[in-house]
Design an enzyme around this catalytic site. Structure first.
Site, short mmCIF file in Angstrom:
data_model
loop_
_atom_site.label_atom_id
_atom_site.label_comp_id
_atom_site.label_asym_id
_atom_site.label_seq_id
_atom_site.Cartn_x
_atom_site.Cartn_y
_atom_site.Cartn_z
NE ARG A 35 -3.95 -0.29 1.11
CZ ARG A 35 -4.89 -0.13 -0.11
NH1 ARG A 35 -4.77 0.93 -0.89
NH2 ARG A 35 -5.30 -1.21 -0.71
CG HIS A 38 -1.30 1.60 -4.87
ND1 HIS A 38 -2.35 2.26 -4.16
CD2 HIS A 38 -1.77 1.31 -6.06
CE1 HIS A 38 -3.28 2.55 -5.05
NE2 HIS A 38 -2.92 2.02 -6.36
#
Length: 195
Positions: A35, A38
């Site tokens: 995450r 990302h």
């Protein structure tokens, strides 16, 4: 708490995993690493982040049990979805030897007490102040960004022995700090996994 994942996000993760094998990471570590990568489109976080699966497991449990989430700036709070956060920056004042960010951490500590998750993505002085308090955190996500004090404050966090997510470089910021917390929020609890 089932979350509907948009097709663009699914494709982003597919591309991320095509460029970087994250399958060797334990589940929560993998969730945080992916995450954060990302959020920044920066694969270097895979080797820059410092985190421990056991700390993440305890923090995940505390978070899903309702532990407070404290942020250093509203930008971090804005990036955290599905959870109210505490940010006392608007109430804080700077003074001799005390930045406004550091004062905000003191105020937040007075408000929430021990057991909170602290998410610091902007101000190294906020992280430095937190380390002087008896916060007894569930987790400190210490990812402040910058060329002055960021590396040093994150090194001090790691040396403190507190449960933490940090990184070794100057990189960081509100988006990656929020992403690390969101990874724990989005990761299912054992009860949700059984559904």
């Amino acid at each position: 708490m089932n979350r509907v994942v948009h097709p663009i996000e699914e494709e982003s993760y597919r591309r991320l995993r095509a460029r970087l094998d994250t399958s060797h990471f334990p589940p929560l570590t993998r969730a945080v690493v992916e995450r954060v990568i990302h959020s920044a489109a920066d694969l270097d976080y895979a080797t820059d982040l410092v985190l421990d699966e056991a700390d993440l497991e305890k923090a995940h449990a505390a978070l899903h049990a309702g532990a407070p989430v404290v942020v250093d700036v509203e930008m971090v709070g804005a990036g955290i979805t599905r959870r109210e956060t505490v940010c006392r920056l608007k109430d804080a004042e700077s003074g001799p030897g005390l930045t406004r960010s550091a004062h905000a951490i003191r105020l937040a500590h007075e408000q929430v007490g021990p057991g909170a998750l602290w998410v610091i993505g902007n101000a190294p002085t906020a992280l430095e102040e937190l380390l002087t308090l008896d916060a007894r955190p569930a987790l400190v996500i210490g990812l402040p960004v910058g060329f002055v004090g960021a590396v040093e404050s994150k090194a001090a966090l790691r040396e403190s022995g507190l449960p933490a997510v940090s990184n070794v470089s100057e990189k960081g910021g509100s988006a990656v700090a929020a992403a690390a917390l969101n990874a724990l929020l989005y990761h299912p609890t054992s009860a949700e996994e059984k559904l």
